[in-house]
Design an enzyme around this catalytic site. Structure first.
Site, PDB file in Angstrom:
ATOM      1  N   GLY A 235     -22.175  28.808 -28.229  1.00 50.38           N
ATOM      2  CA  GLY A 235     -23.265  29.707 -27.818  1.00 50.38           C
ATOM      3  C   GLY A 235     -22.977  31.177 -28.056  1.00 50.38           C
ATOM      4  O   GLY A 235     -23.712  32.044 -27.585  1.00 50.38           O
TER       5      GLY A 235
ATOM      6  N   THR B 100     -23.509  40.855 -24.414  1.00 53.03           N
ATOM      7  CA  THR B 100     -23.677  39.464 -24.860  1.00 53.03           C
ATOM      8  C   THR B 100     -25.165  39.207 -25.123  1.00 53.03           C
ATOM      9  O   THR B 100     -26.032  39.783 -24.457  1.00 53.03           O
ATOM     10  CB  THR B 100     -23.207  38.446 -23.796  1.00 53.03           C
ATOM     11  OG1 THR B 100     -23.831  38.759 -22.555  1.00 53.03           O
ATOM     12  CG2 THR B 100     -21.711  38.433 -23.650  1.00 53.03           C
TER      13      THR B 100
ATOM     14  N   PRO C 280      -9.277  39.868 -22.948  1.00 53.24           N
ATOM     15  CA  PRO C 280      -9.494  39.345 -21.598  1.00 53.24           C
ATOM     16  C   PRO C 280     -10.044  37.927 -21.646  1.00 53.24           C
ATOM     17  O   PRO C 280     -10.774  37.563 -22.572  1.00 53.24           O
ATOM     18  CB  PRO C 280     -10.546  40.281 -20.986  1.00 53.24           C
ATOM     19  CG  PRO C 280     -10.623  41.461 -21.892  1.00 53.24           C
ATOM     20  CD  PRO C 280     -10.208  40.965 -23.250  1.00 53.24           C
TER      21      PRO C 280
ATOM     22  N   TYR D  42     -21.033  37.081 -30.588  1.00 59.85           N
ATOM     23  CA  TYR D  42     -19.986  37.717 -29.766  1.00 59.85           C
ATOM     24  C   TYR D  42     -18.590  37.340 -30.265  1.00 59.85           C
ATOM     25  O   TYR D  42     -17.704  38.195 -30.382  1.00 59.85           O
ATOM     26  CB  TYR D  42     -20.191  37.267 -28.317  1.00 59.85           C
ATOM     27  CG  TYR D  42     -19.324  37.937 -27.286  1.00 59.85           C
ATOM     28  CD1 TYR D  42     -19.747  39.107 -26.654  1.00 59.85           C
ATOM     29  CD2 TYR D  42     -18.107  37.387 -26.901  1.00 59.85           C
ATOM     30  CE1 TYR D  42     -18.958  39.713 -25.682  1.00 59.85           C
ATOM     31  CE2 TYR D  42     -17.323  37.978 -25.931  1.00 59.85           C
ATOM     32  CZ  TYR D  42     -17.753  39.135 -25.314  1.00 59.85           C
ATOM     33  OH  TYR D  42     -16.972  39.731 -24.344  1.00 59.85           O
TER      34      TYR D  42
ATOM     35  N   GLY E  23     -17.764  47.600 -14.103  1.00 59.31           N
ATOM     36  CA  GLY E  23     -16.919  46.466 -14.465  1.00 59.31           C
ATOM     37  C   GLY E  23     -15.523  46.857 -14.936  1.00 59.31           C
ATOM     38  O   GLY E  23     -14.854  47.709 -14.333  1.00 59.31           O
TER      39      GLY E  23
HETATM   40  N1  CAA Z   1     -19.103  22.397 -26.176  1.00 59.24           N
HETATM   41  C1  CAA Z   1     -19.874  21.398 -26.640  1.00 59.24           C
HETATM   42  N2  CAA Z   1     -21.139  21.215 -26.236  1.00 59.24           N
HETATM   43  C2  CAA Z   1     -21.631  22.060 -25.331  1.00 59.24           C
HETATM   44  C3  CAA Z   1     -20.880  23.115 -24.806  1.00 59.24           C
HETATM   45  C4  CAA Z   1     -19.560  23.250 -25.270  1.00 59.24           C
HETATM   46  N3  CAA Z   1     -18.752  24.235 -24.798  1.00 59.24           N
HETATM   47  N4  CAA Z   1     -21.632  23.803 -23.932  1.00 59.24           N
HETATM   48  C5  CAA Z   1     -22.845  23.175 -23.911  1.00 59.24           C
HETATM   49  N5  CAA Z   1     -22.807  22.131 -24.750  1.00 59.24           N
HETATM   50  C6  CAA Z   1     -23.885  21.179 -25.007  1.00 59.24           C
HETATM   51  C7  CAA Z   1     -24.510  20.752 -23.701  1.00 59.24           C
HETATM   52  O1  CAA Z   1     -23.761  19.703 -23.130  1.00 59.24           O
HETATM   53  C8  CAA Z   1     -25.883  20.305 -24.155  1.00 59.24           C
HETATM   54  O2  CAA Z   1     -25.795  19.030 -24.722  1.00 59.24           O
HETATM   55  P1  CAA Z   1     -26.864  17.907 -24.335  1.00 59.24           P
HETATM   56  O3  CAA Z   1     -28.197  18.471 -24.752  1.00 59.24           O
HETATM   57  O4  CAA Z   1     -26.432  16.735 -25.142  1.00 59.24           O
HETATM   58  O5  CAA Z   1     -26.751  17.726 -22.847  1.00 59.24           O
HETATM   59  C9  CAA Z   1     -26.200  21.262 -25.288  1.00 59.24           C
HETATM   60  O6  CAA Z   1     -24.933  21.804 -25.712  1.00 59.24           O
HETATM   61  C10 CAA Z   1     -27.104  22.376 -24.850  1.00 59.24           C
HETATM   62  O7  CAA Z   1     -26.439  23.094 -23.791  1.00 59.24           O
HETATM   63  P2  CAA Z   1     -27.230  24.054 -22.858  1.00 59.24           P
HETATM   64  O8  CAA Z   1     -28.219  23.282 -22.051  1.00 59.24           O
HETATM   65  O9  CAA Z   1     -26.284  24.905 -22.111  1.00 59.24           O
HETATM   66  O10 CAA Z   1     -28.059  24.884 -23.956  1.00 59.24           O
HETATM   67  P3  CAA Z   1     -28.871  26.166 -23.735  1.00 59.24           P
HETATM   68  O11 CAA Z   1     -29.523  26.485 -25.029  1.00 59.24           O
HETATM   69  O12 CAA Z   1     -29.690  26.123 -22.519  1.00 59.24           O
HETATM   70  O13 CAA Z   1     -27.734  27.255 -23.449  1.00 59.24           O
HETATM   71  C11 CAA Z   1     -25.914  28.664 -23.871  1.00 59.24           C
HETATM   72  C12 CAA Z   1     -26.768  27.515 -24.404  1.00 59.24           C
HETATM   73  C13 CAA Z   1     -26.786  29.896 -23.631  1.00 59.24           C
HETATM   74  C14 CAA Z   1     -24.897  28.992 -24.925  1.00 59.24           C
HETATM   75  C15 CAA Z   1     -25.245  28.260 -22.538  1.00 59.24           C
HETATM   76  O14 CAA Z   1     -24.536  27.059 -22.744  1.00 59.24           O
HETATM   77  C16 CAA Z   1     -24.270  29.313 -22.070  1.00 59.24           C
HETATM   78  O15 CAA Z   1     -24.650  30.333 -21.506  1.00 59.24           O
HETATM   79  N6  CAA Z   1     -22.984  29.080 -22.288  1.00 59.24           N
HETATM   80  C17 CAA Z   1     -21.925  30.017 -21.861  1.00 59.24           C
HETATM   81  C18 CAA Z   1     -21.526  30.876 -22.987  1.00 59.24           C
HETATM   82  C19 CAA Z   1     -20.372  31.724 -22.515  1.00 59.24           C
HETATM   83  O16 CAA Z   1     -19.311  31.263 -22.143  1.00 59.24           O
HETATM   84  N7  CAA Z   1     -20.565  33.036 -22.553  1.00 59.24           N
HETATM   85  C20 CAA Z   1     -19.526  33.904 -22.104  1.00 59.24           C
HETATM   86  C21 CAA Z   1     -20.162  35.132 -21.533  1.00 59.24           C
HETATM   87  S1  CAA Z   1     -18.958  36.160 -20.737  1.00 59.24           S
HETATM   88  C22 CAA Z   1     -18.106  36.809 -22.004  1.00 59.24           C
HETATM   89  O17 CAA Z   1     -18.397  36.618 -23.139  1.00 59.24           O
HETATM   90  C23 CAA Z   1     -16.925  37.653 -21.621  1.00 59.24           C
HETATM   91  C24 CAA Z   1     -15.735  37.247 -22.325  1.00 59.24           C
HETATM   92  O18 CAA Z   1     -15.292  37.957 -23.231  1.00 59.24           O
HETATM   93  C25 CAA Z   1     -15.021  36.047 -21.894  1.00 59.24           C
END
Ligand code: CAA
Length: 241
Positions: free
Chosen positions: A144, A87, A178, A148, A13
């Protein structure tokens, strides 16, 4: 003069792109650290000719021993790029203490551990470059990612504090933040969630590892000697402040 550089999490990566760029731009002797994936490390070394060394960046003694092995095999470490990161995403309600601790230990603890090993030698030689890979999610927070985001935000504070300590010794300490880059880590984000994130990036696409590596290369150059304690955001315009 050929500098010696260590890039943590350097075999895949963003880390891999940084290793290749430092060697290409500065003729550095680069050593890539990695934590677990032996197959990827072997592939990386076979393809690039860059040495790889395995240790856990979150393990203080292992980092100390790994860095002294690098110094005895290659020479004193001039450049440290703290890129290793993991993560363990999940909302606070679902996150275990282990998921919190693993991320803090690796992403933030790793920066302390490598700096502790390399900083004294840089001080003696009156030259050093430390570049820490933070994140847009450490700047802005991310649903979420309390673990991190806290660790990455910590990296930005760590950078500014160590920059003040290093300045008198010719050691610069900077961070890159990033945005979402086209790597395995980002590919692990569920597709519908990622689609919504990409829709918020003004440039309209994920970043490329090479685009981060270019920033690191600049911060490691002689030309960047007056740049310290700074954060370079490379995120396609997703977060501006
Ligand atoms: N803001 C507000 N609400 C949110 C939201 C947000 N950004 N994202 C999700 N929600 C809400 C959803 O709408 C949902 O609400 P409802 O139940 O009312 O529909 C509720 O939160 C639950 O969401 P999920 O179904 O997604 O919940 P989950 O437990 O299955 O998953 C999670 C949660 C694992 C955090 C998943 O949302 C996820 O993977 N999110 C992405 C996190 C992310 O961006 N990670 C970055 C990784 S890459 C990295 O980190 C590199 C870097 O430096 C940039």
């Amino acid at each position: 003069m050929s500098r010696i550089a260590i890039v943590t999490g350097g075999t895949r990566g963003i880390g891999r792109a940084i290793c290749e760029k430092l060697r290409a731009d500065h003729g550095c002797t680069v050593v890539a650290n990695y934590g677990g994936n032996d197959d990827a490390a072997k592939k990386f070394s076979d393809e690039t000719g860059i040495a790889a060394i395995k240790f856990d960046v979150g393990d203080h003694a292992a980092v100390r021993d790994g860095c002294s092995q690098i110094e005895s095999e290659h020479g004193p470490i001039d450049i440290v790029v703290n890129n290793a990161g993991i993560t363990r995403d999940g909302t606070l309600l679902k996150m275990s203490y282990e998921e919190w601790d693993d991320v803090m230990r690796t992403n933030l603890g790793g920066c302390f551990n490598t700096a502790k090993a390399a900083f004294p030698g840089m001080k003696d030689r009156k030259w050093g470059r430390i570049v820490n890979i933070g994140s847009i999610n450490g700047q802005a927070g991310q649903y979420g990612q309390v673990n991190y985001a806290a660790a990455k935000s910590g990296i930005h504070g760590f950078t500014k504090a160590l920059a003040q300590e290093g300045a008198r010794y010719g050691i610069t300490v900077n961070a890159i933040a990033p945005g979402y880059i086209d790597t395995d880590m980002v590919a692990a984000v569920p597709e519908p969630v990622l689609e919504k994130i990409v829709a918020k990036i003004p440039i309209g696409r994920l970043g490329r590892a090479e685009e981060i590596a270019r920033g690191v290369s600049f911060l490691c150059s002689e030309d960047a000697g007056f740049v310290t304690g700074s954060t370079m955001s490379i995120n396609g315009g997703q977060h501006m402040y």
